[in-house]
Scaffold this motif. Sequence first.
Motif, PDB file in Angstrom:
ATOM      1  N   THR A 177      23.447  20.003   7.962  1.00 41.78           N
ATOM      2  CA  THR A 177      22.028  20.225   7.672  1.00 41.78           C
ATOM      3  C   THR A 177      21.291  18.928   7.302  1.00 41.78           C
ATOM      4  N   PHE A 178      22.036  17.829   7.355  1.00 45.77           N
ATOM      5  CA  PHE A 178      21.406  16.557   6.984  1.00 45.77           C
ATOM      6  C   PHE A 178      20.205  16.250   7.885  1.00 45.77           C
ATOM      7  N   GLU A 179      19.106  15.978   7.259  1.00 43.64           N
ATOM      8  CA  GLU A 179      17.924  15.632   8.029  1.00 43.64           C
ATOM      9  C   GLU A 179      17.397  14.309   7.498  1.00 43.64           C
ATOM     10  N   PRO A 180      17.470  13.256   8.281  1.00 44.88           N
ATOM     11  CA  PRO A 180      17.051  11.947   7.761  1.00 44.88           C
ATOM     12  C   PRO A 180      15.563  11.896   7.427  1.00 44.88           C
ATOM     13  N   GLN A 181      15.265  11.229   6.329  1.00 41.97           N
ATOM     14  CA  GLN A 181      13.870  10.992   5.974  1.00 41.97           C
ATOM     15  C   GLN A 181      13.445   9.710   6.690  1.00 41.97           C
ATOM     16  N   ILE A 182      12.402   9.809   7.483  1.00 41.97           N
ATOM     17  CA  ILE A 182      11.989   8.665   8.291  1.00 41.97           C
ATOM     18  C   ILE A 182      10.561   8.247   7.930  1.00 41.97           C
ATOM     19  N   VAL A 183      10.415   6.959   7.634  1.00 39.97           N
ATOM     20  CA  VAL A 183       9.074   6.440   7.382  1.00 39.97           C
ATOM     21  C   VAL A 183       8.580   5.784   8.666  1.00 39.97           C
ATOM     22  N   ALA A 184       7.471   6.262   9.185  1.00 38.27           N
ATOM     23  CA  ALA A 184       6.959   5.739  10.447  1.00 38.27           C
ATOM     24  C   ALA A 184       5.729   4.877  10.201  1.00 38.27           C
ATOM     25  N   PHE A 185       5.820   3.621  10.581  1.00 37.13           N
ATOM     26  CA  PHE A 185       4.657   2.724  10.488  1.00 37.13           C
ATOM     27  C   PHE A 185       3.940   2.787  11.831  1.00 37.13           C
ATOM     28  N   CYS A 186       2.722   3.322  11.831  1.00 36.40           N
ATOM     29  CA  CYS A 186       2.034   3.556  13.094  1.00 36.40           C
ATOM     30  C   CYS A 186       0.753   2.744  13.211  1.00 36.40           C
ATOM     31  N   CYS A 187       0.572   2.161  14.358  1.00 39.49           N
ATOM     32  CA  CYS A 187      -0.633   1.385  14.654  1.00 39.49           C
ATOM     33  C   CYS A 187      -1.843   2.319  14.700  1.00 39.49           C
ATOM     34  N   LYS A 188      -2.904   1.884  14.029  1.00 37.08           N
ATOM     35  CA  LYS A 188      -4.128   2.681  13.955  1.00 37.08           C
ATOM     36  C   LYS A 188      -4.662   3.055  15.342  1.00 37.08           C
ATOM     37  N   ILE A 224       2.772   6.237   8.049  1.00 39.69           N
ATOM     38  CA  ILE A 224       1.935   5.275   7.329  1.00 39.69           C
ATOM     39  C   ILE A 224       1.107   4.529   8.364  1.00 39.69           C
ATOM     40  N   GLN A 225      -0.213   4.550   8.157  1.00 43.46           N
ATOM     41  CA  GLN A 225      -1.073   3.865   9.129  1.00 43.46           C
ATOM     42  C   GLN A 225      -1.143   2.374   8.813  1.00 43.46           C
ATOM     43  N   VAL A 226      -0.971   1.567   9.834  1.00 45.73           N
ATOM     44  CA  VAL A 226      -1.166   0.122   9.674  1.00 45.73           C
ATOM     45  C   VAL A 226      -2.245  -0.309  10.675  1.00 45.73           C
ATOM     46  N   PRO A 227      -3.005  -1.357  10.335  1.00 47.69           N
ATOM     47  CA  PRO A 227      -4.086  -1.769  11.232  1.00 47.69           C
ATOM     48  C   PRO A 227      -3.573  -2.220  12.599  1.00 47.69           C
ATOM     49  N   CYS A 228      -2.288  -2.645  12.621  1.00 53.23           N
ATOM     50  CA  CYS A 228      -1.666  -3.147  13.855  1.00 53.23           C
ATOM     51  C   CYS A 228      -0.189  -3.248  13.513  1.00 53.23           C
ATOM     52  N   THR A 229       0.718  -3.032  14.462  1.00 52.77           N
ATOM     53  CA  THR A 229       2.147  -3.142  14.101  1.00 52.77           C
ATOM     54  C   THR A 229       2.494  -4.582  13.734  1.00 52.77           C
ATOM     55  N   GLY A 230       1.619  -5.512  14.119  1.00 54.89           N
ATOM     56  CA  GLY A 230       1.819  -6.896  13.718  1.00 54.89           C
ATOM     57  C   GLY A 230       1.726  -7.073  12.208  1.00 54.89           C
ATOM     58  N   ARG A 231       1.132  -6.080  11.549  1.00 56.33           N
ATOM     59  CA  ARG A 231       1.015  -6.139  10.087  1.00 56.33           C
ATOM     60  C   ARG A 231       2.341  -5.780   9.410  1.00 56.33           C
ATOM     61  N   VAL A 232       3.213  -5.103  10.148  1.00 51.66           N
ATOM     62  CA  VAL A 232       4.481  -4.660   9.553  1.00 51.66           C
ATOM     63  C   VAL A 232       5.349  -5.874   9.263  1.00 51.66           C
ATOM     64  N   ASP A 233       5.877  -5.889   8.065  1.00 53.26           N
ATOM     65  CA  ASP A 233       6.680  -7.011   7.620  1.00 53.26           C
ATOM     66  C   ASP A 233       8.072  -6.491   7.313  1.00 53.26           C
ATOM     67  N   ILE A 234       9.055  -7.361   7.391  1.00 53.90           N
ATOM     68  CA  ILE A 234      10.434  -6.943   7.082  1.00 53.90           C
ATOM     69  C   ILE A 234      10.510  -6.323   5.688  1.00 53.90           C
ATOM     70  N   LEU A 235       9.637  -6.821   4.769  1.00 54.74           N
ATOM     71  CA  LEU A 235       9.668  -6.290   3.407  1.00 54.74           C
ATOM     72  C   LEU A 235       9.216  -4.836   3.353  1.00 54.74           C
ATOM     73  N   HIS A 236       8.280  -4.435   4.227  1.00 55.39           N
ATOM     74  CA  HIS A 236       7.874  -3.027   4.270  1.00 55.39           C
ATOM     75  C   HIS A 236       9.070  -2.164   4.651  1.00 55.39           C
ATOM     76  N   LEU A 237       9.824  -2.634   5.625  1.00 51.99           N
ATOM     77  CA  LEU A 237      10.964  -1.861   6.122  1.00 51.99           C
ATOM     78  C   LEU A 237      12.052  -1.771   5.052  1.00 51.99           C
ATOM     79  N   LEU A 238      12.348  -2.931   4.440  1.00 55.55           N
ATOM     80  CA  LEU A 238      13.392  -2.962   3.399  1.00 55.55           C
ATOM     81  C   LEU A 238      12.998  -2.091   2.215  1.00 55.55           C
TER      82      LEU A 238
END
Lengths: 208, 67
Positions: free
Chosen positions: B4-15, B39-53
């Motif tokens: 029944t394990f269902e992974p929790q996924i955080v999605a960074f999505c380009c506006k 999570i809305q980001v203005p552009c995926t270029g805004r995503v940083d490794i720190l957001h993911l970590l």
Amino acid sequence: MVQPYDNVMLVGCKGCVTVCNAGGLKEVQILASTLRIARKKEGRPLKVEERMLERQCDPEYIEQLRDSFDQYQAVLSMACGVGPQFLSEAYPGQKFFPTVNTRFMGGAVSHGIWEERCAGCGTCIIHYFDGMCPIARCSKSLQHGPCGGSAKGKCEISKDVVCIWDMIVRKKMEQGRLDDLRQYRAAKDWRTARDGGPRRSTREELVK
Amino acid sequence: MTATFEPQIVAFCCKYCAYAAGDLAGSMRLNYPPSVKVIQVPCTGRVDILHLLRAIEDGADAVYVAG
């Protein structure tokens, strides 16, 4: 290194390690986060306090940790090798660990690639060789010309290492100054290099 | 891990694309699993490794960058 601990401080440096992407704020945050994730996965959470110092090679900045250094089981320095040593000299009661392997004095030849340029030998002879240092850049630090391991402009140790002597001779020939290399010079004084033991530099006008 | 394990996924999505697509899916009354947190980001270029970590550090099982 930090296996036995559950509460450490990670101290970055805003100097050289920041500009070479080795131990600046970004690298501190990434390493701290990675450590926390790894230890959380092991079921043994690790608290990592993130700190930045202006530099770790000047006592006045090292002093800024005075009121907090003993609140942790160990302190990790993300500066060059100078950092953990200056820290442990200032705070003898604490344990300090290096988190980067400091390798050489060099520069970024392109984005993300650094190469050694200076060996810090203390008696500069770059001007004899048209701006190229054979001490730092020749695998054998030869001062009198290429060895038999030079082939097609590369050093025999690796296809990624240029033969600096090939470059020096080529440049001298292009500029019609090959005769410069025929000059006899006194033996280099290696006492100013590591051969003379650990070094100290003094600017008398700055000493109180 | 259980069945029944269902992974929790955080999605960074380009506006302008992935987030807009998610929006459109919403207006079309289409479903996606509630374990995906957008999570809305203005552009995926805004995503940083720190957001993911940071997302993983705080309990996400996976992160997803869409744009």
